[in-house]
Enzyme design. Structure first.
Site, mmCIF file in Angstrom:
data_model
loop_
_atom_site.group_PDB
_atom_site.id
_atom_site.type_symbol
_atom_site.label_atom_id
_atom_site.label_comp_id
_atom_site.label_asym_id
_atom_site.label_seq_id
_atom_site.Cartn_x
_atom_site.Cartn_y
_atom_site.Cartn_z
ATOM 1 N N GLN A 169 -64.062 60.212 60.392
ATOM 2 C CA GLN A 169 -65.051 61.073 59.756
ATOM 3 C C GLN A 169 -66.298 61.266 60.628
ATOM 4 O O GLN A 169 -66.737 62.390 60.834
ATOM 5 C CB GLN A 169 -65.445 60.475 58.395
ATOM 6 C CG GLN A 169 -66.322 61.383 57.556
ATOM 7 C CD GLN A 169 -67.066 60.625 56.462
ATOM 8 O OE1 GLN A 169 -67.056 59.393 56.416
ATOM 9 N NE2 GLN A 169 -67.703 61.358 55.586
ATOM 10 N N TYR B 281 -66.147 46.021 51.004
ATOM 11 C CA TYR B 281 -66.838 46.892 51.950
ATOM 12 C C TYR B 281 -68.264 46.380 52.193
ATOM 13 O O TYR B 281 -68.695 46.205 53.344
ATOM 14 C CB TYR B 281 -66.865 48.305 51.371
ATOM 15 C CG TYR B 281 -67.494 49.367 52.231
ATOM 16 C CD1 TYR B 281 -66.886 49.793 53.398
ATOM 17 C CD2 TYR B 281 -68.684 49.983 51.844
ATOM 18 C CE1 TYR B 281 -67.453 50.799 54.166
ATOM 19 C CE2 TYR B 281 -69.249 50.985 52.599
ATOM 20 C CZ TYR B 281 -68.635 51.394 53.767
ATOM 21 O OH TYR B 281 -69.192 52.390 54.522
HETATM 22 N N1 SER Z 1 -69.513 56.812 52.172
HETATM 23 C C1 SER Z 1 -69.267 55.408 52.047
HETATM 24 C C2 SER Z 1 -68.348 55.124 50.933
HETATM 25 O O1 SER Z 1 -68.449 55.800 49.933
HETATM 26 C C3 SER Z 1 -70.538 54.657 51.844
HETATM 27 O O2 SER Z 1 -71.021 54.149 53.026
HETATM 28 O O3 SER Z 1 -67.568 54.251 51.006
#
Ligand code: SER
Length: 316
Positions: A12, A142
């Site tokens: 991305q 994450y």
């Molecule tokens: N765009 C990312 C996500 O939604 C956030 O850092 O995982």
């Protein structure tokens, strides 16, 4: 910054950042990729590319030696919703991968950029104008890898002098390469539905505010922080940056300024909603502005106009 390795160059951020770096710098800008995500078209033709799996330290080291790399952009990651499902892989890429990059950087004297995220914040961080230095207690894989990654990157700077720098990106919106598996992805998907004349089924509930940024600003942030004079740094890993904050109703209303019959309904995804609820409503990016001159160029309306124009061309 002369010879640069972009790990995750077809993703991305990588697909646009690599092209931008090639337009700005004359050296080797190497597009690192993994089999199955090969570069195509301009990205393939405009410069060198190499298989660089972030989980393979030797592969990183060999490419760094071969191309005399001085800066590594470490963009390999699983986004938040996918990381909740593939937790072990998220750790392997986010932590073991970062460790490999930092070790190679230490041995070969490279600077390293690793994006962090609004995902470092959790339920007990202040929600509005979330400060630079505050509680980072995420409850997602994450977020855990991003907080640990920030700490490890600062550790490598303090302990070994590796020039590590980072920004906490908000949701990124682009018309080039679609994201995959992020909580903020709805703010990209909504534009595709609007252009195609479809009703958009929003997976995030009305009233859920999150920070967002248009990709040209994100690419500029990633380059400007690596070009900045570190004499001005109080922080390194990682800086809050933002450009706008909106909820699904806000972006839909803005799209309706240009596509008046655009319609949206809600089909809330409980997992993404829980992640979104744990993230800030808005970030305070004062430190990035003061320490290296960060400023966004696109607000919601500027981004909406550009996205609609570019996607119309892309989708015919
Ligand atoms: N765009 C990312 C996500 O939604 C956030 O850092 O995982």
């Amino acid at each position: 910054m002369k010879n640069v390795l972009v790990i995750g160059s077809t993703g991305q951020i990588g697909s646009e950042l690599t092209m931008k770096l090639r337009s700005l710098y004359g050296g080797n800008i190497v597009a690192g990729y993994i089999p199955g995500s090969e570069p195509h078209g301009e990205l393939l033709e405009s410069g060198p590319s190499a298989i660089v799996d972030i989980t393979n330290e030797q592969q990183i080291a060999e490419t760094v030696s071969k191309y005399h790399i001085d800066t590594i952009y470490n963009l390999a990651a699983l986004l938040s919703a996918v990381a909740e499902i593939k937790t072990q892989l998220a750790w392997k890429i986010g932590m073991d991968g970062l460790f490999n990059v930092l070790e190679v950087a230490r041995e070969h004297h490279c600077a390293v950029f690793t994006p962090s995220s609004i995902g470092v914040f959790g339920d007990n961080s202040p929600k509005d104008k979330t400060p630079q230095d505050t509680i980072r207690n995420p409850r997602t894989m994450y977020g855990v890898t991003k907080v640990a990654g920030e700490l490890l990157s600062d550790y490598y700077f303090i302990r070994f002098g590796v020039d590590t720098r980072s920004v906490r990106f908000p949701g990124l919106i682009s018309h080039v390469t679609p994201p995959g598996g992020g909580t903020t992805d709805y703010a990209v998907d909504i534009f595709y539905s609007a252009i195609r004349g479809e009703v958009f089924e929003c997976p995030i509930a009305a009233g859920t505010y999150m920070d967002m940024m248009y990709m040209p600003d994100a690419v500029r942030a990633a380059i400007e922080i690596m070009e900045a004079d570190p004499a001005g740094f109080v922080h390194r890993n990682s800086f809050n940056v933002t450009a706008m904050s909106f909820d699904p109703e806000g972006i839909a209303a803005n799209i309706r300024k240009y596509i008046p019959d655009f319609r949206m309904s809600y089909q809330v995804d409980p997992m993404r909603q829980a992640i979104a609820d744990s993230w800030p409503n808005s970030l305070d990016d004062t430190c990035a502005r003061a320490e290296w001159g960060w400023h966004p160029e696109y607000d919601l309306d500027g981004m909406t106009q550009d996205m609609l124009e570019k996607l119309r061309l892309k989708l015919g």
